[in-house]
Design a protein around this motif. Structure first.
Motif, PDB file in Angstrom:
ATOM      1  N   LEU A   1       0.845  -1.184   0.000  1.00 40.01           N
ATOM      2  CA  LEU A   1       0.000   0.000   0.000  1.00 40.01           C
ATOM      3  C   LEU A   1       0.881   1.236   0.000  1.00 40.01           C
ATOM      4  O   LEU A   1       1.826   1.330   0.785  1.00 40.01           O
ATOM      5  CB  LEU A   1      -0.899   0.029   1.233  1.00 40.01           C
ATOM      6  N   THR A   2       0.570   2.192  -0.874  1.00 39.66           N
ATOM      7  CA  THR A   2       1.308   3.449  -0.966  1.00 39.66           C
ATOM      8  C   THR A   2       0.295   4.581  -0.899  1.00 39.66           C
ATOM      9  O   THR A   2      -0.658   4.607  -1.678  1.00 39.66           O
ATOM     10  CB  THR A   2       2.084   3.523  -2.295  1.00 39.66           C
ATOM     11  N   PHE A   3       0.513   5.518   0.042  1.00 38.88           N
ATOM     12  CA  PHE A   3      -0.442   6.610   0.227  1.00 38.88           C
ATOM     13  C   PHE A   3       0.182   7.727   1.059  1.00 38.88           C
ATOM     14  O   PHE A   3       1.084   7.485   1.855  1.00 38.88           O
ATOM     15  CB  PHE A   3      -1.719   6.104   0.906  1.00 38.88           C
ATOM     16  N   PRO A   4      -0.298   8.964   0.876  1.00 41.20           N
ATOM     17  CA  PRO A   4       0.194  10.061   1.706  1.00 41.20           C
ATOM     18  C   PRO A   4      -0.518  10.054   3.058  1.00 41.20           C
ATOM     19  O   PRO A   4      -1.715   9.802   3.134  1.00 41.20           O
ATOM     20  CB  PRO A   4      -0.170  11.309   0.898  1.00 41.20           C
ATOM     21  N   LEU A   5       0.242  10.320   4.117  1.00 45.50           N
ATOM     22  CA  LEU A   5      -0.333  10.379   5.459  1.00 45.50           C
ATOM     23  C   LEU A   5       0.534  11.278   6.319  1.00 45.50           C
ATOM     24  O   LEU A   5       1.751  11.057   6.419  1.00 45.50           O
ATOM     25  CB  LEU A   5      -0.421   8.971   6.063  1.00 45.50           C
ATOM     26  N   HIS A   6      -0.071  12.280   6.907  1.00 42.95           N
ATOM     27  CA  HIS A   6       0.625  13.209   7.806  1.00 42.95           C
ATOM     28  C   HIS A   6       1.834  13.866   7.143  1.00 42.95           C
ATOM     29  O   HIS A   6       2.908  13.944   7.732  1.00 42.95           O
ATOM     30  CB  HIS A   6       1.029  12.516   9.100  1.00 42.95           C
ATOM     31  N   GLY A   7       1.677  14.296   5.904  1.00 36.07           N
ATOM     32  CA  GLY A   7       2.711  15.048   5.221  1.00 36.07           C
ATOM     33  C   GLY A   7       3.854  14.242   4.646  1.00 36.07           C
ATOM     34  O   GLY A   7       4.865  14.808   4.231  1.00 36.07           O
ATOM     35  N   ARG A   8       3.736  12.935   4.587  1.00 34.37           N
ATOM     36  CA  ARG A   8       4.769  12.106   3.961  1.00 34.37           C
ATOM     37  C   ARG A   8       4.134  10.910   3.276  1.00 34.37           C
ATOM     38  O   ARG A   8       2.977  10.580   3.523  1.00 34.37           O
ATOM     39  CB  ARG A   8       5.826  11.663   4.959  1.00 34.37           C
ATOM     40  N   VAL A   9       4.872  10.270   2.421  1.00 31.58           N
ATOM     41  CA  VAL A   9       4.369   9.096   1.704  1.00 31.58           C
ATOM     42  C   VAL A   9       4.651   7.864   2.548  1.00 31.58           C
ATOM     43  O   VAL A   9       5.781   7.633   2.989  1.00 31.58           O
ATOM     44  CB  VAL A   9       5.038   8.962   0.317  1.00 31.58           C
ATOM     45  N   ARG A  10       3.611   7.074   2.789  1.00 29.28           N
ATOM     46  CA  ARG A  10       3.757   5.823   3.530  1.00 29.28           C
ATOM     47  C   ARG A  10       3.716   4.669   2.535  1.00 29.28           C
ATOM     48  O   ARG A  10       2.885   4.644   1.631  1.00 29.28           O
ATOM     49  CB  ARG A  10       2.622   5.641   4.547  1.00 29.28           C
ATOM     50  N   VAL A  11       4.600   3.717   2.717  1.00 32.67           N
ATOM     51  CA  VAL A  11       4.636   2.504   1.912  1.00 32.67           C
ATOM     52  C   VAL A  11       4.685   1.350   2.903  1.00 32.67           C
ATOM     53  O   VAL A  11       5.626   1.240   3.693  1.00 32.67           O
ATOM     54  CB  VAL A  11       5.874   2.459   0.989  1.00 32.67           C
ATOM     55  N   ILE A  12       3.655   0.519   2.873  1.00 31.46           N
ATOM     56  CA  ILE A  12       3.609  -0.613   3.801  1.00 31.46           C
ATOM     57  C   ILE A  12       3.265  -1.887   3.046  1.00 31.46           C
ATOM     58  O   ILE A  12       2.540  -1.859   2.055  1.00 31.46           O
ATOM     59  CB  ILE A  12       2.608  -0.387   4.957  1.00 31.46           C
ATOM     60  N   ARG A  13       3.813  -3.003   3.520  1.00 25.99           N
ATOM     61  CA  ARG A  13       3.490  -4.321   2.950  1.00 25.99           C
ATOM     62  C   ARG A  13       2.659  -5.080   3.970  1.00 25.99           C
ATOM     63  O   ARG A  13       3.010  -5.151   5.145  1.00 25.99           O
ATOM     64  CB  ARG A  13       4.760  -5.101   2.621  1.00 25.99           C
ATOM     65  N   VAL A  14       1.550  -5.646   3.531  1.00 22.79           N
ATOM     66  CA  VAL A  14       0.654  -6.407   4.399  1.00 22.79           C
ATOM     67  C   VAL A  14       1.308  -7.747   4.710  1.00 22.79           C
ATOM     68  O   VAL A  14       1.614  -8.519   3.799  1.00 22.79           O
ATOM     69  CB  VAL A  14      -0.725  -6.617   3.723  1.00 22.79           C
ATOM     70  N   GLU A  15       1.521  -8.011   5.977  1.00 26.49           N
ATOM     71  CA  GLU A  15       2.151  -9.266   6.419  1.00 26.49           C
ATOM     72  C   GLU A  15       1.129 -10.280   6.910  1.00 26.49           C
ATOM     73  O   GLU A  15       1.328 -11.480   6.753  1.00 26.49           O
ATOM     74  CB  GLU A  15       3.175  -8.995   7.524  1.00 26.49           C
ATOM     75  N   MET A  16       0.055  -9.793   7.534  1.00 27.80           N
ATOM     76  CA  MET A  16      -1.039 -10.675   7.953  1.00 27.80           C
ATOM     77  C   MET A  16      -2.308  -9.856   8.108  1.00 27.80           C
ATOM     78  O   MET A  16      -2.254  -8.639   8.252  1.00 27.80           O
ATOM     79  CB  MET A  16      -0.703 -11.433   9.233  1.00 27.80           C
ATOM     80  N   ILE A  17      -3.430 -10.527   8.036  1.00 31.54           N
ATOM     81  CA  ILE A  17      -4.725  -9.869   8.139  1.00 31.54           C
ATOM     82  C   ILE A  17      -5.123  -9.828   9.616  1.00 31.54           C
ATOM     83  O   ILE A  17      -5.250 -10.863  10.256  1.00 31.54           O
ATOM     84  CB  ILE A  17      -5.798 -10.633   7.325  1.00 31.54           C
ATOM     85  N   PRO A  18      -5.325  -8.615  10.160  1.00 34.76           N
ATOM     86  CA  PRO A  18      -5.725  -8.526  11.564  1.00 34.76           C
ATOM     87  C   PRO A  18      -7.182  -8.969  11.744  1.00 34.76           C
ATOM     88  O   PRO A  18      -8.004  -8.836  10.834  1.00 34.76           O
ATOM     89  CB  PRO A  18      -5.562  -7.041  11.885  1.00 34.76           C
ATOM     90  N   THR A  19      -7.487  -9.477  12.921  1.00 41.00           N
ATOM     91  CA  THR A  19      -8.859  -9.901  13.211  1.00 41.00           C
ATOM     92  C   THR A  19      -9.594  -8.884  14.060  1.00 41.00           C
ATOM     93  O   THR A  19     -10.804  -8.984  14.224  1.00 41.00           O
ATOM     94  CB  THR A  19      -8.865 -11.256  13.943  1.00 41.00           C
ATOM     95  N   ARG A  20      -8.844  -7.911  14.619  1.00 38.15           N
ATOM     96  CA  ARG A  20      -9.460  -6.891  15.460  1.00 38.15           C
ATOM     97  C   ARG A  20      -8.550  -5.672  15.526  1.00 38.15           C
ATOM     98  O   ARG A  20      -7.409  -5.719  15.101  1.00 38.15           O
ATOM     99  CB  ARG A  20      -9.689  -7.427  16.874  1.00 38.15           C
ATOM    100  N   ARG A  21      -9.054  -4.602  16.115  1.00 36.94           N
ATOM    101  CA  ARG A  21      -8.242  -3.416  16.379  1.00 36.94           C
ATOM    102  C   ARG A  21      -7.654  -3.610  17.770  1.00 36.94           C
ATOM    103  O   ARG A  21      -8.218  -3.206  18.779  1.00 36.94           O
ATOM    104  CB  ARG A  21      -9.087  -2.160  16.309  1.00 36.94           C
ATOM    105  N   GLY A  22      -6.513  -4.237  17.809  1.00 40.41           N
ATOM    106  CA  GLY A  22      -5.875  -4.569  19.073  1.00 40.41           C
ATOM    107  C   GLY A  22      -4.856  -3.533  19.491  1.00 40.41           C
ATOM    108  O   GLY A  22      -4.798  -2.427  18.948  1.00 40.41           O
ATOM    109  N   PRO A  23      -4.018  -3.892  20.449  1.00 41.64           N
ATOM    110  CA  PRO A  23      -2.974  -2.968  20.912  1.00 41.64           C
ATOM    111  C   PRO A  23      -1.954  -2.684  19.805  1.00 41.64           C
ATOM    112  O   PRO A  23      -1.849  -3.422  18.821  1.00 41.64           O
ATOM    113  CB  PRO A  23      -2.330  -3.700  22.086  1.00 41.64           C
ATOM    114  N   ALA A  24      -1.198  -1.617  19.991  1.00 43.51           N
ATOM    115  CA  ALA A  24      -0.258  -1.156  18.967  1.00 43.51           C
ATOM    116  C   ALA A  24       0.741  -2.232  18.560  1.00 43.51           C
ATOM    117  O   ALA A  24       1.051  -2.377  17.372  1.00 43.51           O
ATOM    118  CB  ALA A  24       0.466   0.095  19.448  1.00 43.51           C
ATOM    119  N   MET A  25       1.267  -2.979  19.494  1.00 42.13           N
ATOM    120  CA  MET A  25       2.245  -4.027  19.162  1.00 42.13           C
ATOM    121  C   MET A  25       1.626  -5.100  18.272  1.00 42.13           C
ATOM    122  O   MET A  25       2.261  -5.591  17.347  1.00 42.13           O
ATOM    123  CB  MET A  25       2.813  -4.655  20.439  1.00 42.13           C
ATOM    124  N   GLU A  26       0.397  -5.454  18.551  1.00 44.58           N
ATOM    125  CA  GLU A  26      -0.315  -6.442  17.733  1.00 44.58           C
ATOM    126  C   GLU A  26      -0.571  -5.882  16.333  1.00 44.58           C
ATOM    127  O   GLU A  26      -0.397  -6.577  15.330  1.00 44.58           O
ATOM    128  CB  GLU A  26      -1.629  -6.800  18.414  1.00 44.58           C
TER     129      GLU A  26
END
Length: 104
Positions: free
Chosen positions: A52-77
């Motif tokens: 995924l590539t998109f602008p966020l908070h004044g910069r370009v973010r590039v992230i690769r999906v490693e696993m599908i989350p099942t919930r909105r859990g804690p930050a470490m999760e």
């Protein structure tokens, strides 16, 4: 068939958007790319391996999906669900001096 999740839910679950509505706004802005293709709909599906590539908070973010989350859990999760491939942010003073053509 591989497991998928809506892109707005993914951004919300991994805590890159504070609310699901804000995640929908990020996608609707028309600057979101999923593995190179432009996505403008919040219901677009993402799967493991997508980039995924998109602008966020004044910069370009590039992230690769490693696993599908099942919930909105804690930050470490949430952080375990993606790898951040974003370029390092430029210090504020260097932005005006940056010239992609290499000229001053």
């Amino acid at each position: 068939m591989s497991e998928t999740i809506r892109i707005d839910k993914f951004l919300w679950f991994i805590r890159l958007a504070r609310t699901r509505g804000l995640a929908q706004d990020i996608v609707a802005a028309g600057r979101m790319r999923v593995t190179g293709r432009i996505v403008e709909r919040a219901h677009a599906a993402v799967r493991v391996g997508d980039v995924l590539t998109f602008p966020l908070h004044g910069r370009v973010r590039v992230i690769r999906v490693e696993m599908i989350p099942t919930r909105r859990g804690p930050a470490m999760e949430a952080r375990a669900c993606y790898t951040d491939l974003s370029p390092a942010p430029m210090p504020e003073g260097d932005r005006r001096d940056a010239d992609p053509g290499g000229q001053a």
